[in-house]
Design an enzyme around this catalytic site. Structure first.
Site, PDB file in Angstrom:
ATOM      1  N   GLU A  51       0.866  -1.190   0.000  1.00 49.50           N
ATOM      2  CA  GLU A  51       0.000   0.000   0.000  1.00 49.50           C
ATOM      3  C   GLU A  51       0.896   1.232   0.000  1.00 49.50           C
ATOM      4  O   GLU A  51       1.649   1.464   0.943  1.00 49.50           O
ATOM      5  CB  GLU A  51      -0.900  -0.013   1.245  1.00 49.50           C
ATOM      6  CG  GLU A  51      -1.774   1.241   1.340  1.00 49.50           C
ATOM      7  CD  GLU A  51      -2.566   1.324   2.650  1.00 49.50           C
ATOM      8  OE1 GLU A  51      -2.873   0.274   3.260  1.00 49.50           O
ATOM      9  OE2 GLU A  51      -2.862   2.453   3.075  1.00 49.50           O
TER      10      GLU A  51
ATOM     11  N   ARG B 186       0.539  10.389   0.241  1.00 53.27           N
ATOM     12  CA  ARG B 186       0.823  11.486   1.174  1.00 53.27           C
ATOM     13  C   ARG B 186       1.982  12.344   0.708  1.00 53.27           C
ATOM     14  O   ARG B 186       2.306  13.343   1.352  1.00 53.27           O
ATOM     15  CB  ARG B 186       1.180  10.931   2.563  1.00 53.27           C
ATOM     16  CG  ARG B 186       0.090  10.117   3.183  1.00 53.27           C
ATOM     17  CD  ARG B 186       0.483   9.618   4.564  1.00 53.27           C
ATOM     18  NE  ARG B 186      -0.412   8.562   4.977  1.00 53.27           N
ATOM     19  CZ  ARG B 186      -0.317   7.892   6.119  1.00 53.27           C
ATOM     20  NH1 ARG B 186       0.651   8.180   6.966  1.00 53.27           N
ATOM     21  NH2 ARG B 186      -1.176   6.956   6.410  1.00 53.27           N
TER      22      ARG B 186
ATOM     23  N   THR C 184      -4.273   6.300   1.740  1.00 60.05           N
ATOM     24  CA  THR C 184      -4.554   7.699   2.100  1.00 60.05           C
ATOM     25  C   THR C 184      -5.326   8.415   0.990  1.00 60.05           C
ATOM     26  O   THR C 184      -5.064   9.578   0.684  1.00 60.05           O
ATOM     27  CB  THR C 184      -3.270   8.470   2.483  1.00 60.05           C
ATOM     28  OG1 THR C 184      -2.433   7.638   3.316  1.00 60.05           O
ATOM     29  CG2 THR C 184      -3.613   9.713   3.295  1.00 60.05           C
TER      30      THR C 184
ATOM     31  N   LYS D  97     -10.868  -1.440   6.617  1.00 54.56           N
ATOM     32  CA  LYS D  97      -9.668  -1.150   7.398  1.00 54.56           C
ATOM     33  C   LYS D  97     -10.137  -0.664   8.762  1.00 54.56           C
ATOM     34  O   LYS D  97     -11.180  -0.010   8.859  1.00 54.56           O
ATOM     35  CB  LYS D  97      -8.864  -0.063   6.690  1.00 54.56           C
ATOM     36  CG  LYS D  97      -7.776   0.538   7.554  1.00 54.56           C
ATOM     37  CD  LYS D  97      -6.737   1.220   6.707  1.00 54.56           C
ATOM     38  CE  LYS D  97      -5.698   0.196   6.367  1.00 54.56           C
ATOM     39  NZ  LYS D  97      -4.442   0.738   5.879  1.00 54.56           N
TER      40      LYS D  97
HETATM   41  O1  LIG Z   1      -0.526   6.244   9.250  1.00 54.10           O
HETATM   42  C1  LIG Z   1      -0.007   5.226   9.526  1.00 54.10           C
HETATM   43  C2  LIG Z   1      -0.086   4.010   8.719  1.00 54.10           C
HETATM   44  O2  LIG Z   1      -1.382   3.677   8.495  1.00 54.10           O
HETATM   45  C3  LIG Z   1       0.625   2.877   9.347  1.00 54.10           C
HETATM   46  O3  LIG Z   1       0.587   2.978  10.717  1.00 54.10           O
HETATM   47  P1  LIG Z   1       1.879   2.608  11.550  1.00 54.10           P
HETATM   48  O4  LIG Z   1       2.980   3.546  11.068  1.00 54.10           O
HETATM   49  O5  LIG Z   1       1.508   2.882  12.975  1.00 54.10           O
HETATM   50  O6  LIG Z   1       2.194   1.191  11.270  1.00 54.10           O
HETATM   51  C1  LIG Z   2      -4.029   4.712   7.308  1.00 55.90           C
HETATM   52  C2  LIG Z   2      -4.017   4.254   5.958  1.00 55.90           C
HETATM   53  O1  LIG Z   2      -3.845   3.089   5.678  1.00 55.90           O
HETATM   54  C3  LIG Z   2      -4.195   5.223   4.932  1.00 55.90           C
HETATM   55  O2  LIG Z   2      -3.733   6.350   5.127  1.00 55.90           O
HETATM   56  O3  LIG Z   2      -4.832   4.901   3.925  1.00 55.90           O
END
Ligand SMILES: O=C[C@H](O)COP(=O)(O)O
Ligand SMILES: CC(=O)C(=O)O
Length: 220
Positions: free
Chosen positions: A52, A56, A80, A140
């Site tokens: 994924e 960002r 995101t 999710k």
């Molecule tokens: O924003 C964070 C991502 O979704 C992944 O989360 P993490 O860095 O806590 O594994």
């Molecule tokens: C949190 C996550 O997986 C996203 O930003 O899509």
């Protein structure tokens, strides 16, 4: 009550295939375009081929294009995704799936009619029930640890046993076991195997090592 717009079962089946092909989906933030392919290769070499890439950063769309060209065996999603405009871009560049951190009715509707399956982000039972009205059964759970972790997801399974989740946010190689033991968890998401420090220092072997540690501990 359910919406006139309904997610086709085939999209749930596609999400199942993606989310069940490994126990872990790495969530990646790519700040430099030249990091995209070596980072993706390091993860695939460690045993994770569902990636994924979060939208960002400025180079994220080009990073996805490069990874798709260099690693056709990888299953690449755009994360995101916050707007319909970003969803359309993800469709145009041919991603395999789209992930949102949180989901509006407009995103649920758009995802239900898109060729590209949506894994919608939710944090509460009400948000899951909103998706349920559009036919969604796969979600999710974000941010997982901050929202009650595995205990919360276990409770979601009472009223909504058919809803299956990919918890993400605060998941680690250790606490992943608590989530993966639940019947309503398909896989977990996380960034721990590709931390910013290792990406910045271009330590691709280190990322492969962390990835392999995770895939050996949680083989599908
Ligand atoms: O924003 C964070 C991502 O979704 C992944 O989360 P993490 O860095 O806590 O594994
Ligand atoms: C949190 C996550 O997986 C996203 O930003 O899509």
């Amino acid at each position: 009550m359910s919406s006139a717009i309904q997610l086709p079962q085939a999209q749930t089946d596609r999400l199942d295939a993606i989310c069940r092909s490994g126990a872990i989906i790495p969530v990646l933030v790519i700040e430099r375009l030249d990091h995209a392919v070596p980072l993706a290769k390091a993860l695939v070499e460690g045993g994770l081929n569902v990636l994924e890439i979060t939208l960002r950063t400025d180079c994220a769309v080009d990073a996805i294009k490069r990874i798709r060209e260099a690693l056709p065996e990888a299953i690449v999603g755009a994360g995101t995704v916050l707007s319909l405009a970003q969803y359309r871009i993800a469709e145009e560049i041919g991603v395999d799936f789209v992930v949102t951190p949180g989901t509006t009715p407009a995103l649920y509707e758009y995802g239900a009619e898109s060729e590209v399956p949506l894994l919608p982000g939710t944090a509460t039972v009400s948000e899951v029930v909103t998706g349920w009205e559009y036919g969604y059964r796969r979600f999710k759970f974000f941010p997982a640890e901050a929202n009650g972790g595995a205990k919360a997801l276990k409770s979601f399974g009472g009223p909504l046993p058919e809803a299956l989740f990919c918890p993400t946010g605060g998941v680690t190689v250790d606490n992943a076991a608590d989530y993966l033991a639940l019947p309503n968890v398909m896989c977990v998401g996380g960034s721990w195997m590709a931390p910013k420090s290792l990406i910045d220092s271009e330590d691709w072997a280190g990322i492969t090592r962390l990835t392999r540690e995770a895939t050996e501990r949680y083989p599908r």
